[in-house]
Design a protein around this motif. Structure first.
Motif, PDB file in Angstrom:
ATOM      1  N   ILE A  63       0.876  -1.123  -0.023  1.00 19.78           N
ATOM      2  CA  ILE A  63       0.251  -0.084   0.039  1.00 19.78           C
ATOM      3  C   ILE A  63       0.981   1.235  -0.084  1.00 19.78           C
ATOM      4  O   ILE A  63       1.718   1.365   0.713  1.00 19.78           O
ATOM      5  N   ASP A  64       0.580   2.042  -0.979  1.00 19.34           N
ATOM      6  CA  ASP A  64       1.502   3.098  -1.138  1.00 19.34           C
ATOM      7  C   ASP A  64       0.491   4.422  -1.138  1.00 19.34           C
ATOM      8  O   ASP A  64       0.005   4.725  -2.230  1.00 19.34           O
ATOM      9  N   GLY A  65       0.300   5.012  -0.008  1.00 23.28           N
ATOM     10  CA  GLY A  65      -0.650   6.333   0.264  1.00 23.28           C
ATOM     11  C   GLY A  65      -2.133   5.479  -0.137  1.00 23.28           C
ATOM     12  O   GLY A  65      -2.579   4.901   0.552  1.00 23.28           O
ATOM     13  N   ASP A  66      -2.569   6.262  -1.277  1.00 23.01           N
ATOM     14  CA  ASP A  66      -3.968   5.710  -1.681  1.00 23.01           C
ATOM     15  C   ASP A  66      -3.998   4.729  -2.645  1.00 23.01           C
ATOM     16  O   ASP A  66      -5.187   4.541  -3.349  1.00 23.01           O
ATOM     17  N   PRO A 124      -5.719   2.574  -7.638  1.00 19.58           N
ATOM     18  CA  PRO A 124      -6.374   3.330  -6.384  1.00 19.58           C
ATOM     19  C   PRO A 124      -7.154   2.448  -5.364  1.00 19.58           C
ATOM     20  O   PRO A 124      -8.053   1.551  -5.665  1.00 19.58           O
ATOM     21  N   LEU A 125      -6.993   2.723  -3.959  1.00 19.68           N
ATOM     22  CA  LEU A 125      -7.689   2.020  -3.183  1.00 19.68           C
ATOM     23  C   LEU A 125      -9.154   2.201  -3.257  1.00 19.68           C
ATOM     24  O   LEU A 125      -9.889   1.091  -2.854  1.00 19.68           O
ATOM     25  N   ALA A 126      -9.669   3.224  -3.753  1.00 19.57           N
ATOM     26  CA  ALA A 126     -11.219   3.190  -3.846  1.00 19.57           C
ATOM     27  C   ALA A 126     -11.762   2.494  -4.782  1.00 19.57           C
ATOM     28  O   ALA A 126     -12.769   2.113  -4.954  1.00 19.57           O
ATOM     29  N   ASN A 127     -10.880   1.846  -5.680  1.00 17.95           N
ATOM     30  CA  ASN A 127     -11.316   0.713  -6.831  1.00 17.95           C
ATOM     31  C   ASN A 127     -11.092  -0.715  -6.285  1.00 17.95           C
ATOM     32  O   ASN A 127     -11.318  -1.424  -6.990  1.00 17.95           O
ATOM     33  N   VAL A 128     -10.860  -0.755  -5.084  1.00 16.68           N
ATOM     34  CA  VAL A 128     -10.519  -2.077  -4.381  1.00 16.68           C
ATOM     35  C   VAL A 128     -11.547  -2.577  -3.797  1.00 16.68           C
ATOM     36  O   VAL A 128     -12.071  -1.992  -2.810  1.00 16.68           O
ATOM     37  N   ARG A 129     -12.378  -3.691  -4.346  1.00 15.31           N
ATOM     38  CA  ARG A 129     -13.660  -4.167  -3.565  1.00 15.31           C
ATOM     39  C   ARG A 129     -13.102  -5.138  -2.539  1.00 15.31           C
ATOM     40  O   ARG A 129     -14.017  -5.334  -1.670  1.00 15.31           O
ATOM     41  N   GLY A 130     -12.226  -5.871  -2.680  1.00 22.71           N
ATOM     42  CA  GLY A 130     -11.825  -6.596  -1.660  1.00 22.71           C
ATOM     43  C   GLY A 130     -10.809  -7.796  -2.109  1.00 22.71           C
ATOM     44  O   GLY A 130     -10.466  -7.774  -3.342  1.00 22.71           O
ATOM     45  N   LEU A 132       4.227  -9.971 -18.815  1.00 22.66           N
ATOM     46  CA  LEU A 132       4.367  -8.883 -19.774  1.00 22.66           C
ATOM     47  C   LEU A 132       3.886  -7.522 -18.826  1.00 22.66           C
ATOM     48  O   LEU A 132       3.371  -6.632 -19.294  1.00 22.66           O
ATOM     49  N   LYS A 133       4.159  -7.699 -17.681  1.00 20.19           N
ATOM     50  CA  LYS A 133       3.978  -6.473 -16.709  1.00 20.19           C
ATOM     51  C   LYS A 133       4.965  -6.701 -15.714  1.00 20.19           C
ATOM     52  O   LYS A 133       5.416  -7.724 -15.280  1.00 20.19           O
ATOM     53  N   SER A 134       5.180  -5.377 -15.194  1.00 15.28           N
ATOM     54  CA  SER A 134       6.305  -5.459 -13.769  1.00 15.28           C
ATOM     55  C   SER A 134       5.540  -4.728 -12.534  1.00 15.28           C
ATOM     56  O   SER A 134       5.908  -5.047 -11.497  1.00 15.28           O
ATOM     57  N   LEU A 192      -2.984   0.945  -4.036  1.00 13.97           N
ATOM     58  CA  LEU A 192      -2.592  -0.732  -3.887  1.00 13.97           C
ATOM     59  C   LEU A 192      -1.599  -1.070  -5.124  1.00 13.97           C
ATOM     60  O   LEU A 192      -1.660  -0.516  -6.111  1.00 13.97           O
ATOM     61  N   VAL A 193      -0.018  -1.352  -4.716  1.00 12.61           N
ATOM     62  CA  VAL A 193       0.759  -1.748  -5.751  1.00 12.61           C
ATOM     63  C   VAL A 193       1.100  -3.028  -5.616  1.00 12.61           C
ATOM     64  O   VAL A 193       1.533  -3.528  -4.883  1.00 12.61           O
TER      65      VAL A 193
END
Length: 118
Positions: A6-9, A31-37, A24-26, A11-12
């Motif tokens: 968690i970095d501020g607001d 945004p935590l506001a978009n994390v449902r669970g 193909l991603k690193s 999710l990383v």
């Protein structure tokens, strides 16, 4: 394997090692506001993945990358299903992230506490 912070607001999700190549991603920043669970779900590895685009899928070895299933985009990075965590998202490119982590219970607690803080 993925590392969840968690970095501020935000999710990383940091994809580690050679998985960055297969997925193909690193890094994904949500945004935590978009994390449902989040839930630990070792059984998800046995469910249909959908169409791979792009990514890698070798049954019993690795599922990594972007998969399209039932009109949704799902990001995978799993070798060991026993360590799989599903993070549900809203209003994001991906409907969910399915990632392998070192300690699923700790990650679920971290995500749940951060996503539901005032």
């Amino acid at each position: 394997m993925a590392k969840i912070d968690i970095d501020g607001d935000d999710l990383v999700v940091t994809i580690e090692g050679l998985d960055r190549l297969w997925a193909l991603k690193s890094r994904l920043t949500i945004p935590l506001a978009n994390v449902r669970g989040a839930t630990a779900d070792p059984g998800i590895a046995g469910e249909p993945k959908g169409n791979r685009a792009p990514g890698a899928h070798v049954p019993g070895v690795i599922t990594a990358g972007t998969f399209h299933l039932d009109g949704e985009r799902v990001f995978w990075d799993v070798h060991d299903p026993a360590k799989a965590v599903v993070i549900e998202l809203a209003d994001e490119r991906y409907a969910r992230l399915v990632v392998e982590v070192e300690d699923p219970r700790a990650v679920v607690a971290l995500v749940e506490n951060a996503a539901h803080r005032p």
